[in-house]
Design an enzyme around this catalytic site. Structure first.
Site, PDB file in Angstrom:
ATOM      1  N   THR A 188       0.851  -1.198   0.000  1.00  0.00           N
ATOM      2  CA  THR A 188       0.000   0.000   0.000  1.00  0.00           C
ATOM      3  C   THR A 188       0.887   1.249   0.000  1.00  0.00           C
ATOM      4  O   THR A 188       2.078   1.165  -0.299  1.00  0.00           O
ATOM      5  CB  THR A 188      -1.002  -0.033   1.176  1.00  0.00           C
ATOM      6  OG1 THR A 188      -1.969   1.001   1.001  1.00  0.00           O
ATOM      7  CG2 THR A 188      -0.309   0.128   2.520  1.00  0.00           C
ATOM      8  N   ASN A 189       0.345   2.407   0.299  1.00  0.00           N
ATOM      9  CA  ASN A 189       1.116   3.661   0.318  1.00  0.00           C
ATOM     10  C   ASN A 189       0.612   4.577   1.429  1.00  0.00           C
ATOM     11  O   ASN A 189      -0.284   4.215   2.173  1.00  0.00           O
ATOM     12  CB  ASN A 189       1.039   4.334  -1.056  1.00  0.00           C
ATOM     13  CG  ASN A 189      -0.391   4.653  -1.438  1.00  0.00           C
ATOM     14  OD1 ASN A 189      -1.065   5.434  -0.792  1.00  0.00           O
ATOM     15  ND2 ASN A 189      -0.882   3.990  -2.489  1.00  0.00           N
TER      16      ASN A 189
END
Ligand code: C5P
Length: 221
Positions: free
Chosen positions: A29-30
């Site tokens: 993810t980020n």
């Protein structure tokens, strides 16, 4: 009682990060918090728009009067956005979509049997490009988060993704992501405007006003 410059206009906003599974317990993810997209959805609803938020996983409450659809992966975000954009006039891509996903997520938890582990990734579809192809008349707004040459990258994305407007901001080193304030440099064909550093909620109202203005001028309303 609803009123405002976007009364009855249907808007779809993508927001937050996506999650790309590695195995049943892990994902890529980020750092996107979703704050900008949610603030924008709230501002647009306050201006009378009928807003659907297609959201990756966030810790945020759904803004009042906004319809929210939760997704995890980029593929799910694309499907939900495509379905919601049918009959919408404006699409705003505020999500930080993962550029890559696992080629083949593991069906079982990966065990630490080896000293190194290689993951094979494949590129995700670009949601805004796909939606432009599907809906040529949609007014599409993109974001560009950059660590260098902001204006150049933003103008390039405006053209390449056939956007109607792009909002660019600096990221990295305590800027933008996970923060409550932000600044934006907005570009469209034939113009630009700088929105100076302020809380995301205030910035979102300014950007929503600008989007309404550009949308109206394009549709000639
Ligand atoms: O190319 P880049 O990821 O920098 O472009 C950012 C813009 O494109 C954002 O508006 C983002 O929501 C959108 N995007 C998308 N689908 C992707 C990647 C980015 O809609 N797969």
């Amino acid at each position: 009682l609803r009123d405002g410059p976007l009364l009855g206009v249907r808007v779809v906003v993508t927001a937050g990060p996506t999650r790309e599974p590695i195995d049943p317990v892990r994902f890529i993810t980020n750092r996107s918090s979703g704050k900008m997209g949610y603030a924008l959805a709230a501002a647009l609803a306050q201006m009378g728009a009928e807003v659907t938020l297609v959201s990756g996983p966030t810790a945020l409450a759904t803004p009042p009067g906004v319809n929210r659809i939760d997704v995890e992966t980029a593929a799910q975000m694309l499907d939900a956005t495509r379905a919601e954009a049918a009959g919408a006039q404006i699409l705003i891509g505020a999500a930080a979509v993962a550029d890559y996903r696992l080629h083949t997520p593991s069906a079982h938890k990966i065990k630490k049997k080896t000293d190194t582990l290689e993951l094979s990734l494949v590129k995700n579809p670009d949601i805004l490009c796909e939606l432009r192809r599907a809906y040529p008349d949609l007014f599409i707004v993109g974001f560009a988060a950059e660590t260098e040459r902001l204006a150049e990258h933003a103008r390039d994305k405006l053209a390449r993704k056939q956007l109607d407007l792009i909002a660019a901001n600096w990221v990295g080193e305590g800027r933008a992501f996970e923060r409550d304030d932000n600044a934006l440099h907005v570009f469209w064909n034939g113009g630009e405007r700088e929105l100076t550093q302020k809380p995301k909620a205030d910035l979102a109202r300014e950007l929503a006003m600008l989007i309404a203005e550009r949308f109206r001028s394009r549709t000639g309303a």
